[in-house]
Design a protein around this motif. Structure first.
Motif, PDB file in Angstrom:
ATOM      1  N   ILE A 117       8.691  -7.886   9.448  1.00 24.55           N
ATOM      2  CA  ILE A 117       8.469  -7.466  10.912  1.00 24.55           C
ATOM      3  C   ILE A 117       8.730  -8.178  12.184  1.00 24.55           C
ATOM      4  CG2 ILE A 117       5.961  -7.354  10.824  1.00 24.55           C
ATOM      5  CD1 ILE A 117       8.406  -4.773  12.165  1.00 24.55           C
ATOM      6  N   GLN A 165       1.437  -2.276  11.491  1.00 28.48           N
ATOM      7  CA  GLN A 165       2.109  -3.482  11.983  1.00 28.48           C
ATOM      8  C   GLN A 165       1.915  -4.251  13.399  1.00 28.48           C
ATOM      9  OE1 GLN A 165       5.939  -2.390  10.298  1.00 28.48           O
ATOM     10  NE2 GLN A 165       5.636  -3.422   8.731  1.00 28.48           N
ATOM     11  N   ASN A 185      12.097  -0.582  11.697  1.00 29.13           N
ATOM     12  CA  ASN A 185      10.754  -0.705  11.988  1.00 29.13           C
ATOM     13  C   ASN A 185      10.043  -0.712  13.379  1.00 29.13           C
ATOM     14  OD1 ASN A 185      10.085  -0.760   9.142  1.00 29.13           O
ATOM     15  ND2 ASN A 185      11.163  -2.695   8.962  1.00 29.13           N
TER      16      ASN A 185
END
Length: 126
Positions: free
Chosen positions: A48, A85, A117
């Motif tokens: 990420i 996240q 994401n």
């Protein structure tokens, strides 16, 4: 009001009927960017952090093409698949706004284009 379509090959080409950005007067509206490599078209999503940096670099390329920079950004919208996240995305994102960060919202969504994401759009003003 006149509007100018902004395009740079240094950011991914649009994958639908939209422009990378539109300059209206002194305001630049940048479409949501994802972590696509502009040359290969491949996703950059090993993790990420890497994915967020790739998104920010794509935003930076569009800003630069229009003669803007991150210092001109007044508003960002961040769309993420997993709010868990958030802090990691925030850490990477924050590296581009050292002082006077823009207004922003972060929204968790169920799905993003190409199943990425994170997607970020922004508005910049000169």
């Amino acid at each position: 009001m006149e509007k100018e379509i902004i395009y740079t090959p240094e950011a991914p080409a649009p994958i639908g009927p939209y422009s990378q950005a539109v300059l209206a007067g002194n305001t630049l509206y940048i479409s949501g960017q994802i972590a696509l490599d502009p040359e290969s078209g491949e996703l950059i999503n090993e993790n990420i952090t890497e994915e967020t940096h790739a998104v920010m670099k794509n935003l930076e390329a569009v800003l630069r093409q229009a003669g803007f920079g991150f210092v001109n950004v007044v508003k960002c919208s961040i769309f993420i698949k997993d709010m868990g996240q958030f802090s990691t995305i925030n850490d990477a994102y924050g590296q581009y706004f050292k002082t006077n960060p823009p207004a922003r919202e972060t929204v968790e969504v169920s799905r993003l284009p190409k199943d990425v994401n994170v997607e970020i759009s922004c508005i910049a003003v000169k």
